[in-house]
Write a protein that holds these residues in place. Structure first.
Motif, mmCIF file in Angstrom:
data_model
loop_
_atom_site.group_PDB
_atom_site.id
_atom_site.type_symbol
_atom_site.label_atom_id
_atom_site.label_comp_id
_atom_site.label_asym_id
_atom_site.label_seq_id
_atom_site.Cartn_x
_atom_site.Cartn_y
_atom_site.Cartn_z
ATOM 1 N N PHE A 179 0.830 -1.192 0.000
ATOM 2 C CA PHE A 179 0.000 0.000 0.000
ATOM 3 C C PHE A 179 0.875 1.258 0.000
ATOM 4 O O PHE A 179 1.814 1.367 0.781
ATOM 5 C CB PHE A 179 -0.935 -0.003 1.209
ATOM 6 N N GLY A 180 0.540 2.179 -0.894
ATOM 7 C CA GLY A 180 1.302 3.414 -0.992
ATOM 8 C C GLY A 180 2.276 3.447 -2.154
ATOM 9 O O GLY A 180 2.968 4.434 -2.353
ATOM 10 N N ASP A 200 3.795 -0.483 2.555
ATOM 11 C CA ASP A 200 4.985 -0.914 1.836
ATOM 12 C C ASP A 200 6.260 -0.580 2.586
ATOM 13 O O ASP A 200 6.339 0.410 3.314
ATOM 14 C CB ASP A 200 5.031 -0.267 0.454
ATOM 15 N N ARG A 201 7.274 -1.404 2.389
ATOM 16 C CA ARG A 201 8.502 -1.217 3.152
ATOM 17 C C ARG A 201 9.241 0.065 2.774
ATOM 18 O O ARG A 201 10.060 0.554 3.552
ATOM 19 C CB ARG A 201 9.405 -2.435 3.049
ATOM 20 N N ILE A 217 1.683 7.664 7.366
ATOM 21 C CA ILE A 217 1.473 6.387 8.064
ATOM 22 C C ILE A 217 0.462 6.562 9.199
ATOM 23 O O ILE A 217 -0.446 5.742 9.371
ATOM 24 C CB ILE A 217 2.800 5.824 8.605
ATOM 25 N N ALA A 218 0.591 7.655 9.940
ATOM 26 C CA ALA A 218 -0.348 7.897 11.038
ATOM 27 C C ALA A 218 -1.769 8.055 10.506
ATOM 28 O O ALA A 218 -2.735 7.538 11.096
ATOM 29 C CB ALA A 218 0.072 9.136 11.831
ATOM 30 N N ALA A 219 -1.911 8.734 9.368
ATOM 31 C CA ALA A 219 -3.242 8.924 8.781
ATOM 32 C C ALA A 219 -3.810 7.590 8.303
ATOM 33 O O ALA A 219 -5.001 7.298 8.492
ATOM 34 C CB ALA A 219 -3.164 9.920 7.621
#
Ligand code: C2E
Ligand code: MG
Ligand code: MG
Ligand code: MG
Length: 280
Positions: A179-180, A200-201, A217-219
Motif C-alpha cells: 500500500f502506498g 509498503d517497506r 502512516i499515522a493517517a
C-alpha cells in the motif's frame, strides 16, 4: 544426469546468460517441470503482534530453486510467468501448497497470506478458481488471506470488487499489499472490499527521517482503525523502525527483524500457539 532423463527444455537451461526471449520460449515447459519436481515451493515469513511479539500469521513467499540458474527471485520470474500466460496454474499450485501446510497443522484464528497478482482478480471464474485450489490443499477458507499485489493495474475494478466480496463471504480475508506504491493507491482502498492493509517497506524505511512519511502512516493507521482494517507494516529491519511504526499506531509487523522467510516446519509450533489474531 543421464541424457535420457533430461526434460525437453534442456536448450533453455543450458543458456546461462539469460536471454529473455529464450527464457520466455521454454518457460512453459520449465515451469511445469519445476512444479512437478518440487523446485517451486513456499517459504513463510512470520507476522507478529508488535505489542506481544507473538506470531499471529505468516506470508507465503514463492521460491524457485532452479538446478542450473540457482535461486530465482519471485520479483524476477512472476512477471515473466505472467507474460507467458502461466500465472493461473502457478497460482493454483501456490494456493494448494499453502492450504496443505496450514491444513495439516491447523492453527485456529491464524491465517496464511498468499500473494495474488492483481491481474487475476477480475477474471469471471476467479472465485471458483481460488475456492477449488484451497479445497484441494485441504484448508478451510478461513485459514487463508488473499494478498493482492500491485504488479499490474486491475483490468476491471467493479468485477474485482464483486469477486473479492464473494470470497470474503466464503471466509477468506483480503489484504491490499504494498500500500502506498505503484498501482496500490488510495482509490483501490475506496473501491475494493478488504480486511487488511500492508504498508509498503519503502514507507517503513522513510519513516525515520521523513516527517511527511510519518504523517501519512499515522493517517493510514487512523483510517484503518476507523474502518476496522488490520494494518501490517512490512520490511521492518531495525528496532528504530519498529519503535516508530508502533508509535504511529501500527500493531502488526513483518520483516527481517521479526523473522526471515523460512520453511513452514521451522515456524509451525510458534504459529500454532498463543492468542488469536482476529479480535474484532
Ligand atoms: P511482497 O509481497 O511485498 O513480499 C515482501 C518481500 O519483501 C519478500 O521478497 C520478502 O522476502 C521481502 N522482505 C521481507 N522482510 C524484509 C525486510 O525486512 N527487508 C527487506 N529488504 N525485504 C524484506 P520476495 O520473497 O523476494 O518477494 C518479492 C515479491 O514477489 C513480493 O513482494 C510479491 O510481490 C512477489 N511474490 C512473492 N511470492 C509470490 C507469490 O506466491 N505469488 C505472486 N503473485 N507474487 C509473489
Ligand atoms: Mg505480499
Ligand atoms: Mg508486501
Ligand atoms: Mg512489497
Amino acid at each position: 544426469e543421464a541424457a535420457a532423463s533430461r526434460p525437453s527444455h534442456v536448450a533453455f537451461v543450458s543458456e546461462q546468460t539469460g536471454k529473455d526471449a529464450q527464457w520466455q520460449l521454454s518457460l512453459h515447459a520449465a515451469l511445469d517441470h519445476a512444479i512437478a519436481h518440487d523446485q517451486i515451493y513456499l517459504e513463510y515469513q512470520p507476522q507478529r503482534d508488535l505489542a506481544t511479539w507473538e506470531i499471529i500469521g505468516a506470508e507465503a513467499l514463492v521460491r524457485w530453486r532452479h538446478p542450473e540458474r540457482g535461486e530465482i527471485s519471485p520479483a524476477e520470474f512472476i512477471p515473466q510467468v505472467e507474460k507467458a500466460g502461466r500465472l493461473l496454474p502457478l497460482t493454483a499450485h501456490i494456493l494448494r501448497s499453502a492450504a496443505r501446510a496450514i491444513g495439516s497443522h491447523p492453527a485456529p484464528d491464524r491465517r496464511i497470506a498468499v500473494n495474488i497478482s492483481a491481474s487475476l482478480i477480475s477474471k469471471p471464474d476467479f472465485v471458483e478458481f481460488v475456492c477449488s485450489s484451497v479445497a484441494d490443499g485441504g484448508a478451510p477458507f478461513s485459514a487463508i488471506t488473499l494478498e493482492i499485489t500491485e504488479t499490474t493495474r486491475i483490468p476491471d475494478v467493479a468485477a474485482a470488487a464483486t469477486n473479492l466480496s464473494k470470497l470474503r463471504e466464503r471466509g477468506f480475508a483480503v489484504s491490499l499489499d504494498d500500500f502506498g506504491t505503484g498501482e496500490a493507491n488510495l482509490s483501490l482502498l475506496v473501491d475494493l472490499p478488504c480486511d487488511e492493509l500492508k504498508i509498503d517497506r519503502s514507507f517503513v524505511r522513510l519513516a525515520q527521517d521523513n516527517d511527511r512519511a510519518r504523517m501519512i502512516i499515522a493517517a493510514v493507521a487512523q483510517t484503518a482503525s476507523h474502518s476496522n482494517l488490520r494494518l501490517v507494516a512490512e520490511g521492518i529491519e531495525t528496532t528504530a523502525e519498529l519503535e516508530i511504526l508502533r508509535s504511529l499506531g501500527c500493531s502488526i509487523g513483518q520483516g527481517y527483524l521479526l523473522g526471515r522467510p523460512k520453511e513452514f516446519g521451522a515456524m509451525q509450533e510458534q504459529f500454532a500457539s498463543g492468542k488469536s489474531l482476529y479480535r474484532n
